[in-house]
Structure formats: C-alpha cells, structure tokens
Design a protein around this motif. Structure first.
Motif, PDB file in Angstrom:
ATOM      1  N   HIS A  58      33.365  54.215  25.394  1.00 31.26           N
ATOM      2  CA  HIS A  58      32.388  53.512  26.229  1.00 31.26           C
ATOM      3  C   HIS A  58      32.962  52.193  26.763  1.00 31.26           C
ATOM      4  O   HIS A  58      32.734  51.846  27.933  1.00 31.26           O
ATOM      5  CB  HIS A  58      31.117  53.234  25.432  1.00 31.26           C
ATOM      6  N   LEU A  59      33.693  51.471  25.923  1.00 34.33           N
ATOM      7  CA  LEU A  59      34.269  50.200  26.359  1.00 34.33           C
ATOM      8  C   LEU A  59      35.283  50.402  27.485  1.00 34.33           C
ATOM      9  O   LEU A  59      35.317  49.632  28.450  1.00 34.33           O
ATOM     10  CB  LEU A  59      34.937  49.487  25.179  1.00 34.33           C
ATOM     11  N   ASN A  60      36.093  51.442  27.359  1.00 32.27           N
ATOM     12  CA  ASN A  60      37.065  51.726  28.425  1.00 32.27           C
ATOM     13  C   ASN A  60      36.374  52.130  29.725  1.00 32.27           C
ATOM     14  O   ASN A  60      36.811  51.755  30.817  1.00 32.27           O
ATOM     15  CB  ASN A  60      38.039  52.819  27.969  1.00 32.27           C
ATOM     16  N   ASN A  61      35.277  52.903  29.602  1.00 31.58           N
ATOM     17  CA  ASN A  61      34.514  53.274  30.802  1.00 31.58           C
ATOM     18  C   ASN A  61      33.871  52.042  31.448  1.00 31.58           C
ATOM     19  O   ASN A  61      33.871  51.901  32.685  1.00 31.58           O
ATOM     20  CB  ASN A  61      33.434  54.291  30.439  1.00 31.58           C
ATOM     21  N   ILE A  62      33.340  51.165  30.607  1.00 29.68           N
ATOM     22  CA  ILE A  62      32.742  49.925  31.117  1.00 29.68           C
ATOM     23  C   ILE A  62      33.800  49.065  31.796  1.00 29.68           C
ATOM     24  O   ILE A  62      33.560  48.483  32.860  1.00 29.68           O
ATOM     25  CB  ILE A  62      32.057  49.155  29.970  1.00 29.68           C
ATOM     26  N   LEU A  63      34.992  49.006  31.198  1.00 30.79           N
ATOM     27  CA  LEU A  63      36.075  48.208  31.776  1.00 30.79           C
ATOM     28  C   LEU A  63      36.479  48.743  33.152  1.00 30.79           C
ATOM     29  O   LEU A  63      36.734  47.963  34.083  1.00 30.79           O
ATOM     30  CB  LEU A  63      37.278  48.199  30.836  1.00 30.79           C
ATOM     31  N   GLN A  64      36.530  50.054  33.286  1.00 32.42           N
ATOM     32  CA  GLN A  64      36.834  50.650  34.591  1.00 32.42           C
ATOM     33  C   GLN A  64      35.785  50.248  35.628  1.00 32.42           C
ATOM     34  O   GLN A  64      36.123  49.914  36.777  1.00 32.42           O
ATOM     35  CB  GLN A  64      36.895  52.174  34.474  1.00 32.42           C
ATOM     36  N   ASP A  65      34.512  50.282  35.219  1.00 28.45           N
ATOM     37  CA  ASP A  65      33.437  49.877  36.136  1.00 28.45           C
ATOM     38  C   ASP A  65      33.573  48.401  36.521  1.00 28.45           C
ATOM     39  O   ASP A  65      33.375  48.023  37.676  1.00 28.45           O
ATOM     40  CB  ASP A  65      32.068  50.107  35.495  1.00 28.45           C
ATOM     41  N   LEU A  66      33.912  47.567  35.543  1.00 28.18           N
ATOM     42  CA  LEU A  66      34.042  46.137  35.809  1.00 28.18           C
ATOM     43  C   LEU A  66      35.194  45.853  36.784  1.00 28.18           C
ATOM     44  O   LEU A  66      35.079  44.973  37.646  1.00 28.18           O
ATOM     45  CB  LEU A  66      34.262  45.376  34.501  1.00 28.18           C
ATOM     46  N   ASN A  67      36.289  46.595  36.633  1.00 27.45           N
ATOM     47  CA  ASN A  67      37.412  46.418  37.560  1.00 27.45           C
ATOM     48  C   ASN A  67      37.004  46.795  38.987  1.00 27.45           C
ATOM     49  O   ASN A  67      37.393  46.133  39.952  1.00 27.45           O
ATOM     50  CB  ASN A  67      38.606  47.270  37.118  1.00 27.45           C
ATOM     51  N   LYS A  68      36.208  47.850  39.114  1.00 30.43           N
ATOM     52  CA  LYS A  68      35.696  48.235  40.435  1.00 30.43           C
ATOM     53  C   LYS A  68      34.745  47.167  40.972  1.00 30.43           C
ATOM     54  O   LYS A  68      34.708  46.899  42.174  1.00 30.43           O
ATOM     55  CB  LYS A  68      34.975  49.576  40.352  1.00 30.43           C
ATOM     56  N   GLU A  69      33.983  46.560  40.066  1.00 31.13           N
ATOM     57  CA  GLU A  69      33.034  45.529  40.474  1.00 31.13           C
ATOM     58  C   GLU A  69      33.741  44.311  41.072  1.00 31.13           C
ATOM     59  O   GLU A  69      33.241  43.708  42.019  1.00 31.13           O
ATOM     60  CB  GLU A  69      32.190  45.079  39.282  1.00 31.13           C
ATOM     61  N   VAL A  70      34.872  43.944  40.502  1.00 30.12           N
ATOM     62  CA  VAL A  70      35.613  42.794  41.029  1.00 30.12           C
ATOM     63  C   VAL A  70      35.958  43.022  42.498  1.00 30.12           C
ATOM     64  O   VAL A  70      35.747  42.149  43.352  1.00 30.12           O
ATOM     65  CB  VAL A  70      36.893  42.548  40.202  1.00 30.12           C
ATOM     66  N   LYS A  71      36.462  44.211  42.796  1.00 28.71           N
ATOM     67  CA  LYS A  71      36.823  44.527  44.185  1.00 28.71           C
ATOM     68  C   LYS A  71      35.578  44.607  45.066  1.00 28.71           C
ATOM     69  O   LYS A  71      35.539  44.055  46.168  1.00 28.71           O
ATOM     70  CB  LYS A  71      37.579  45.855  44.234  1.00 28.71           C
ATOM     71  N   GLY A  72      34.560  45.316  44.574  1.00 25.57           N
ATOM     72  CA  GLY A  72      33.349  45.501  45.368  1.00 25.57           C
ATOM     73  C   GLY A  72      32.628  44.200  45.652  1.00 25.57           C
ATOM     74  O   GLY A  72      32.164  43.961  46.776  1.00 25.57           O
ATOM     75  N   LEU A  73      32.540  43.340  44.654  1.00 23.11           N
ATOM     76  CA  LEU A  73      31.825  42.071  44.828  1.00 23.11           C
ATOM     77  C   LEU A  73      32.583  41.123  45.757  1.00 23.11           C
ATOM     78  O   LEU A  73      31.972  40.434  46.582  1.00 23.11           O
ATOM     79  CB  LEU A  73      31.598  41.413  43.468  1.00 23.11           C
ATOM     80  N   ASN A  74      33.899  41.079  45.617  1.00 22.97           N
ATOM     81  CA  ASN A  74      34.690  40.232  46.528  1.00 22.97           C
ATOM     82  C   ASN A  74      34.514  40.676  47.975  1.00 22.97           C
ATOM     83  O   ASN A  74      34.388  39.843  48.879  1.00 22.97           O
ATOM     84  CB  ASN A  74      36.173  40.270  46.131  1.00 22.97           C
ATOM     85  N   TRP A  75      34.501  41.992  48.173  1.00 24.24           N
ATOM     86  CA  TRP A  75      34.294  42.511  49.531  1.00 24.24           C
ATOM     87  C   TRP A  75      32.909  42.128  50.036  1.00 24.24           C
ATOM     88  O   TRP A  75      32.753  41.680  51.181  1.00 24.24           O
ATOM     89  CB  TRP A  75      34.438  44.034  49.544  1.00 24.24           C
ATOM     90  N   MET A  76      31.891  42.277  49.193  1.00 29.14           N
ATOM     91  CA  MET A  76      30.521  41.982  49.600  1.00 29.14           C
ATOM     92  C   MET A  76      30.332  40.501  49.901  1.00 29.14           C
ATOM     93  O   MET A  76      29.634  40.122  50.853  1.00 29.14           O
ATOM     94  CB  MET A  76      29.547  42.428  48.514  1.00 29.14           C
TER      95      MET A  76
END
Length: 252
Positions: A58-76
């Motif tokens: 679960h932690l690794n899955n959450i970490l993958q989501d968080l890495n995507k969030e960094v890119k997505g939020l910067n773009w937004m």
C-alpha cells in the motif's frame, strides 16, 4: 517425549514421593506454558511480518500516486495562473489599455475560456479509506497527512464548483453576443490573421471596450483561478511532506 514424562510421573507416584511429584508437575506445567508462549510469540511475529508486507504494498502504491500528484499539481498551478493572467490581459483590452495586438487578444480569450478541473491521483488512499483499511498504515503521521490531503481535495472541488457556476452564469453567457466563438477556438494557434478575421476580431474588441459588467466577469475569473492555484500549492506542500514520510517508512 510424552511417554518419557508419563514414566517419570508413574515412578514418582509408585515410590510415594508425592512432594517431588508436585514439584515435577509444576515444572511440567511451566514448560508447557513456556512452549505455548513461544508458539504465540512466533505466530505474532509471523503475523506482523505478513501485515508489514501488505503495508509496504500500500505504501508503494501511495508513493506512486504522490509522485504523479507532484507532476499533476505543478501543471495545474501553472495552468490556473496562466488563466488568471489571461483574464487580466482581457481586462486591459476592455479598459482600452491594449488595442493593436489581435493575436494576443484572441489567444488570451481562448485561454481564459477553458474550463478544466483537477482530478487527483489518490486511488490507493481512496481504496484504503473506502474499505476501512486505513489502519493498515501504521504511521500516525502518514495517516494524518493523507487525511489532510483528502480534506484539501474536498476544498478544491468545492472551489471548482463555485468557479464553474460563475463561468457559466457570467463569462460564457456575457460573451455569447460579443465574441466570435468559432474564430476564437479555430484560430488560437495562428501567428497572423487574414483580413476578414482581423475585421471580426476588431469588431469583437470594439464591442467589449468599456463594458463594466464584462470587466467584472474577468476580475472574478482572475481572482478565482488564482485562488484555485493557491489551494493546489497548499496540496502540493502536503504531498511533498507526505512523500518524505512514506519514503522513510518504506526504507525501515
């Protein structure tokens, strides 16, 4: 082993050594209890290891989501700030401070008009929360940060709904009679306009000059888009801090 202990008991009883038998019986009970405790401890240790394996997934899955969030939020953040800047530019055209740059006028109209909402990359957390298994994450700090993120996403969604209402009620309806929508959408990438397009854009520009209510519409669009960008920045800050916590936990 059982036959061995049974034989000792029988010998002690047959020799009428009752006191020694009692001591022996107590010792045997203690050995049995110790054996049970060792077995329980081994079972608990095994269960902890199994739960840790599940937690790490679960932690690794959450970490993958968080890495995507960094890119997505910067773009937004960049996108919303560019929308706010575009609204400010159109306001300048309405005020008469800009007149000649028709390409800029067309592009900024298009940029200000785009409607887009943010879709968080938080599937792993959402699944844990909806299934009631958030307690699988042992770290209180990680759980709290994830819950704080969830609350911020709700705030962002509510603000987006507010902005959506204002876009439809003010920006789109107000511009329906003063802007050539087809020209705006089809010619936004042009670096030059033909004569007819230039005439249409000049007509659009003349129609909106001095329009106070339309100006207020772009003021609202600018303010609200900047506020959404600020919420995204707050979310990004929590995401970055949560990433550090999760990475440290995985390395344990």
């Amino acid at each position: 082993m059982i036959k061995f202990f049974r034989k000792i008991r029988q010998n002690l009883l047959s020799e009428n050594k009752f006191s020694k038998y009692v001591i022996y019986a107590v010792g045997e009970i203690i050995l049995v209890v110790i054996g049970i405790l060792i077995a329980l401890q081994l079972n608990i240790t095994r269960e902890k290891k199994d739960l840790r394996k599940i937690e790490l997934v679960h932690l690794n899955n959450i970490l993958q989501d968080l890495n995507k969030e960094v890119k997505g939020l910067n773009w937004m953040i960049n996108f919303k700030e560019s929308q706010a800047n575009a609204s400010d530019t159109i306001r300048d055209y309405i005020d008469g401070n800009r007149q000649d740059d028709l390409i800029s006028f067309n592009r900024n109209q298009f940029r200000a008009f785009i409607w887009r909402v943010y879709h968080p990359n938080n599937n792993s957390f959402s699944e844990l929360k909806s299934s009631g298994q958030l307690s699988l994450i042992n770290s209180n700090d990680i759980r709290q940060h994830l819950l704080n993120l969830d609350a911020k996403y709700l705030q962002l969604s509510m603000m987006e709904e507010h902005l959506k209402f204002e876009y439809h009620e003010f920006l789109y309806k107000k511009n329906i009679e003063s802007i050539d929508y087809e020209l705006m959408f089809t010619s936004r990438r042009k670096t030059d306009f033909d004569k007819q397009d230039s005439i249409l854009l000049k007509e659009n520009l003349e129609m909106i000059k001095g329009d106070k209510s339309l100006r207020n519409t772009y003021v609202l669009a600018s303010s609200n888009n900047r506020y959404i960008a600020s919420i995204c920045k707050d979310i990004l800050d929590i995401v970055e801090k949560t990433k550090v916590l999760v990475e440290d936990d995985i390395k344990k």
